[in-house]
Design a protein around this motif. Sequence first.
Motif: not given
Length: 302
Positions: A264-269, A274-276
């Motif tokens: 979750e932390k990495a995905a938020g970063l 500006g990516a997903r």
Amino acid sequence: MQSRIILTCAVTGAGDTTARNPNVPVTPRQIADNCIEAAKAGASVAHIHVRDPETGGISHSQDHFREVMERVREADTDIVMNITAGGGGDWVPDTDDPYRGGPGSDIQTPAERHAPVGELLPELCTLDCGSLNFGDSVYINSADWLREHARLVQAAGVKPELECFDLGHVWFARQLQQEGLIDGDPLYQLCLGIPWGAEADTETMLAMRNKLPANAIWAAFGIGRAQMPMVAQAALLGGHARVGLEDNLYLKKGVLARNGELVEKAAGLIENLGARVMTPAETRAHLALREPHTGQTAGGDA
């Protein structure tokens, strides 16, 4: 920078970490549950080792790998599976007889390393591309062994993730490709921060990236406190990323992590840049992987 990024979660590893963080999964059920947890948190890929359920130490049991894979494949949450094939390379010279392996040595042949992959046919497996002073031990993977292992992976129809712990590993991975032992666009994983390989910093990542072949797809990770900075750096340099308890035990200073929290932390970063994160289905298409259960290759990337 790419607009869509593959995010791998390495859920357990084989290191002596279970006493340092009780969230590190040990049993096949726990490892499978952590793969599913990572998937629900948004991971594209789960990378797995297995452990001895009694000791928490290294295991190469095909029964354990089989149980993990079956549990994940039977779940209602999808994730691409990546089995380690790099175990069984640890060499610690005996203090009395340096020609023998001492305590801590754990050596397998290429055929033994490949056995779980050949039976279970995951979408991905690792192929560690050279030998290395790995902390206080030596990781043994000679050129001829690597060629033999690459042939086994190729014959199984599994895509290898070419793990490179130093620049020489990138060089040899390119050689495997030139010899026709790597099919399609090669997938590289730049492994940073492990003593005494490539350092976890921008200059090193950039140097390794610049040595990749033109058609390479690549990801990178850093260990310990470098984990999240290397996620950001890989994304900014056009790569993909990896997190997980194999590489880092903390969510932040003094706070022990869970795999889902790191995802979750990495995905938020990644989203803040500006990516997903790619879905598992998008990952299969992007990497031209076999579809789980069917063995058919996923469709081309849109």
